[in-house]
Scaffold this motif. Structure first.
Motif, mmCIF file in Angstrom:
data_model
loop_
_atom_site.group_PDB
_atom_site.id
_atom_site.type_symbol
_atom_site.label_atom_id
_atom_site.label_comp_id
_atom_site.label_asym_id
_atom_site.label_seq_id
_atom_site.Cartn_x
_atom_site.Cartn_y
_atom_site.Cartn_z
ATOM 1 N N ASP A 199 22.425 3.765 -28.106
ATOM 2 C CA ASP A 199 22.631 4.898 -27.211
ATOM 3 C C ASP A 199 21.373 5.757 -27.131
ATOM 4 O OD1 ASP A 199 23.608 6.938 -25.653
ATOM 5 O OD2 ASP A 199 24.557 7.980 -27.334
ATOM 6 N N LEU A 200 20.442 5.347 -26.278
ATOM 7 C CA LEU A 200 19.329 6.215 -25.879
ATOM 8 C C LEU A 200 19.680 6.671 -24.471
ATOM 9 C CD1 LEU A 200 16.388 4.082 -27.315
ATOM 10 C CD2 LEU A 200 17.340 6.195 -28.260
ATOM 11 N N TYR A 201 20.555 7.675 -24.418
ATOM 12 C CA TYR A 201 21.340 7.940 -23.226
ATOM 13 C C TYR A 201 20.527 8.383 -22.006
ATOM 14 C CZ TYR A 201 21.066 13.047 -23.775
ATOM 15 O OH TYR A 201 20.623 14.337 -23.856
ATOM 16 N N LEU A 202 19.342 8.941 -22.218
ATOM 17 C CA LEU A 202 18.576 9.415 -21.076
ATOM 18 C C LEU A 202 18.169 8.275 -20.149
ATOM 19 C CD1 LEU A 202 16.338 12.068 -22.849
ATOM 20 C CD2 LEU A 202 18.337 12.478 -21.407
ATOM 21 N N ARG A 203 18.018 7.087 -20.679
ATOM 22 C CA ARG A 203 17.663 5.932 -19.844
ATOM 23 C C ARG A 203 18.774 5.586 -18.850
ATOM 24 N NH1 ARG A 203 14.086 1.452 -22.581
ATOM 25 N NH2 ARG A 203 12.843 2.635 -24.076
ATOM 26 N N ASN A 204 19.995 6.001 -19.162
ATOM 27 C CA ASN A 204 21.121 5.682 -18.288
ATOM 28 C C ASN A 204 21.408 6.779 -17.270
ATOM 29 O OD1 ASN A 204 21.707 3.298 -19.837
ATOM 30 N ND2 ASN A 204 22.601 4.627 -21.391
ATOM 31 N N SER A 205 20.625 7.846 -17.274
ATOM 32 C CA SER A 205 20.900 8.982 -16.404
ATOM 33 C C SER A 205 20.401 8.712 -14.990
ATOM 34 C CB SER A 205 20.221 10.241 -16.947
ATOM 35 O OG SER A 205 18.812 10.079 -16.945
ATOM 36 N N TRP A 206 21.147 9.207 -14.008
ATOM 37 C CA TRP A 206 20.740 9.012 -12.616
ATOM 38 C C TRP A 206 19.440 9.745 -12.315
ATOM 39 C CZ3 TRP A 206 19.782 12.909 -9.221
ATOM 40 C CH2 TRP A 206 20.304 14.169 -9.504
ATOM 41 N N TYR A 207 19.231 10.904 -12.958
ATOM 42 C CA TYR A 207 18.065 11.714 -12.621
ATOM 43 C C TYR A 207 16.764 11.079 -13.100
ATOM 44 C CZ TYR A 207 19.985 13.573 -17.034
ATOM 45 O OH TYR A 207 20.555 13.704 -18.276
ATOM 46 N N HIS A 208 16.744 10.567 -14.339
ATOM 47 C CA HIS A 208 15.515 9.929 -14.807
ATOM 48 C C HIS A 208 15.231 8.639 -14.037
ATOM 49 C CE1 HIS A 208 14.277 12.657 -17.882
ATOM 50 N NE2 HIS A 208 15.412 12.564 -18.551
ATOM 51 N N ASN A 209 16.258 7.883 -13.698
ATOM 52 C CA ASN A 209 16.034 6.657 -12.927
ATOM 53 C C ASN A 209 15.554 6.969 -11.508
ATOM 54 O OD1 ASN A 209 16.859 3.977 -14.367
ATOM 55 N ND2 ASN A 209 18.326 5.509 -15.083
ATOM 56 N N THR A 210 16.091 8.036 -10.917
ATOM 57 C CA THR A 210 15.632 8.442 -9.589
ATOM 58 C C THR A 210 14.161 8.833 -9.614
ATOM 59 O OG1 THR A 210 17.844 9.197 -8.942
ATOM 60 C CG2 THR A 210 15.978 10.121 -7.724
ATOM 61 N N MET A 211 13.775 9.600 -10.630
ATOM 62 C CA MET A 211 12.382 10.042 -10.728
ATOM 63 C C MET A 211 11.442 8.873 -11.006
ATOM 64 S SD MET A 211 12.487 13.822 -12.499
ATOM 65 C CE MET A 211 13.232 13.333 -14.038
ATOM 66 N N LYS A 212 11.865 7.945 -11.861
ATOM 67 C CA LYS A 212 10.989 6.824 -12.179
ATOM 68 C C LYS A 212 10.779 5.926 -10.963
ATOM 69 C CE LYS A 212 9.928 3.499 -15.760
ATOM 70 N NZ LYS A 212 10.373 2.732 -16.937
ATOM 71 N N GLU A 213 11.835 5.712 -10.184
ATOM 72 C CA GLU A 213 11.689 4.910 -8.965
ATOM 73 C C GLU A 213 10.708 5.575 -7.996
ATOM 74 O OE1 GLU A 213 15.585 4.399 -7.366
ATOM 75 O OE2 GLU A 213 16.293 3.204 -9.077
ATOM 76 N N PHE A 214 10.764 6.892 -7.888
ATOM 77 C CA PHE A 214 9.847 7.625 -7.009
ATOM 78 C C PHE A 214 8.403 7.488 -7.504
ATOM 79 C CE2 PHE A 214 8.039 11.561 -5.122
ATOM 80 C CZ PHE A 214 8.472 11.394 -3.806
ATOM 81 N N ILE A 215 8.220 7.591 -8.811
ATOM 82 C CA ILE A 215 6.884 7.422 -9.394
ATOM 83 C C ILE A 215 6.348 6.026 -9.095
ATOM 84 C CG2 ILE A 215 5.612 7.267 -11.581
ATOM 85 C CD1 ILE A 215 7.608 9.400 -12.665
ATOM 86 N N GLU A 216 7.204 5.012 -9.289
ATOM 87 C CA GLU A 216 6.765 3.629 -9.096
ATOM 88 C C GLU A 216 6.497 3.299 -7.632
ATOM 89 O OE1 GLU A 216 9.875 1.514 -11.059
ATOM 90 O OE2 GLU A 216 8.955 1.744 -13.055
ATOM 91 N N SER A 217 7.008 4.131 -6.720
ATOM 92 C CA SER A 217 6.736 3.916 -5.297
ATOM 93 C C SER A 217 5.313 4.332 -4.917
ATOM 94 C CB SER A 217 7.732 4.699 -4.446
ATOM 95 O OG SER A 217 7.427 6.095 -4.446
ATOM 96 N N GLY A 218 4.624 5.010 -5.818
ATOM 97 C CA GLY A 218 3.259 5.463 -5.558
ATOM 98 C C GLY A 218 3.163 6.843 -4.948
ATOM 99 N N GLU A 219 4.312 7.525 -4.746
ATOM 100 C CA GLU A 219 4.321 8.813 -4.053
ATOM 101 C C GLU A 219 3.568 9.912 -4.799
ATOM 102 O OE1 GLU A 219 5.544 10.413 -1.266
ATOM 103 O OE2 GLU A 219 5.842 8.499 -0.267
ATOM 104 N N ILE A 220 3.471 9.833 -6.114
ATOM 105 C CA ILE A 220 2.767 10.906 -6.842
ATOM 106 C C ILE A 220 1.384 10.462 -7.300
ATOM 107 C CG2 ILE A 220 5.006 11.817 -7.606
ATOM 108 C CD1 ILE A 220 4.134 11.038 -10.494
ATOM 109 N N GLY A 221 0.923 9.307 -6.815
ATOM 110 C CA GLY A 221 -0.366 8.787 -7.241
ATOM 111 C C GLY A 221 -0.271 8.163 -8.617
#
Length: 356
Positions: A122-144
């Motif tokens: 249980d490393l619960y933050l990995r299962n959160s919608w908010y962290h996954n949403t932010m990581k997907e945005f980062i991986e899209s290249g939007e923040i450089g």
């Protein structure tokens, strides 16, 4: 759909959360609940009358029908339980840390990785919608290029002496979640660090700690964690955020334990998302674990024993770094006694434990 037959060990605060989530999902057949405490067993029997409640964990490991075990008792019990589960070929869902001592955690990683058992922590933050949403945005290249990872979590509880004896001081027990999620964002391993702690109320261990440093890929981090945030204030509050900065944009998150607010500020779009916080996301973890058990293929989203061992190891290293330097003591034991007394009578507060 076939239900997974599971035996759960530990009917404390987290054990009850798992059990309720499993029952509500309809994907699990809870066969046993085990606890060494007669009071906990009585409460478990009242809350889950359809389940066999026992005090001997070996009944679970010796039952060939049990496919998976949930290990949610104290950390010093988990090493022997994980070894029993691996030997019995039972899949493992465990609370963190996976053992009391880091040497035992490393041993369990080696044992589990050599077996065919599916294990998750249980490393619960990995299962959160908010962290996954932010990581997907980062991986899209939007923040450089990812440059800076900042994580903060400060609340009024748990107070010293309320349950950390088997999981370490606050920065290890709770802080290893933030050590893990910073590493998850960076996609790299820790390289350098410097930590500062405070011994609040003259307690033996630091109950607030801030650490900053670098990852091997050059990403910079700072993590702040402490259960020191206004324990005796008339109206309690907290301060929790993730602030991820790139060379061109940023993502950030705050929450009030009810609603999480995510801000995605990239080079081509800006989005503000507010959705229910989701708590510890136990339902998500249990569902992904169930999918893995039924398919026989471990889902890559499951936090592994190795992930837990690395987070635990660095949380201990950061604590040791803080203790090796200047470690002020501020406050006294009289104030700590007042905090404990207040928490003992609270019915709505931060991190309250079952009163048994």
């Amino acid at each position: 759909m076939d239900k997974i037959k599971v035996g759960v060990i530990g009917f404390g605060r987290m054990g009850e959360l798992y059990l309720r989530s499993m029952r509500e999902s309809g994907r699990w057949e809870i066969v046993y609940i085990c606890d060494v405490s007669p009071v906990a067993r009585k409460e478990a029997a009242a809350a889950f009358p359809e389940v066999t409640v026992i005090g001997d964990e070996d009944i679970i490991f010796n039952d060939s029908d049990i496919q998976a075990v949930g290990l949610f008792a104290l950390a010093d019990s988990r090493k022997s339980q994980i070894i029993k589960a691996v030997n019995a070929g039972k899949h493992i869902l465990a609370e963190k840390p996976i053992a009391y001592a880091i040497e035992d955690e490393r041993e369990l990683v080696a044992i589990s990785e050599k077996s065919s058992v599916i294990s998750a922590v249980d490393l619960y933050l990995r299962n959160s919608w908010y962290h996954n949403t932010m990581k997907e945005f980062i991986e899209s290249g939007e923040i450089g290029e990812l440059a800076i990872v900042r994580i903060c979590h400060m609340t009024p509880g748990l107070a010293p002496g309320e349950g950390h004896e088997y999981e370490g001081p606050a920065f290890h027990d709770c802080g290893m979640h933030y050590v893990d999620i910073a590493r998850w964002y960076s996609g790299s391993e820790y390289k350098t660090w410097n930590a500062q702690g405070v011994r609040m109320w003259d307690y033996k261990d630091p109950w607030w700690l801030q650490v900053h440093g670098t990852f091997e890929n050059g990403v910079v981090f700072d993590i702040t964690q402490g259960f020191v945030y206004g324990q005796l204030s008339k109206d309690q509050t907290h301060n929790s955020y993730a602030d991820i900065i790139g060379t061109k944009g940023l993502v950030r998150m705050t929450h009030d334990f009810k609603t999480a607010k995510v801000e995605l500020r990239g080079v081509t779009r800006t989005e503000i998302i507010e959705k229910p916080f989701g708590g510890k996301n136990i339902d998500v973890l249990c569902d992904v674990f169930a999918d893995s058990v039924l398919s026989g293929v471990r889902d890559s989203r499951l936090p592994s024993f190795r992930d837990a061992e690395i987070a635990s190891d660095y949380a201990w290293r950061f604590l040791e770094n803080a203790v090796s330097g200047e470690l002020p003591s501020i406050g006294d034991d009289a104030t700590l006694r007042k905090i404990r007394a207040r928490r003992a009578s609270m019915t709505d507060g931060y991190g309250l434990l079952p009163k048994r």
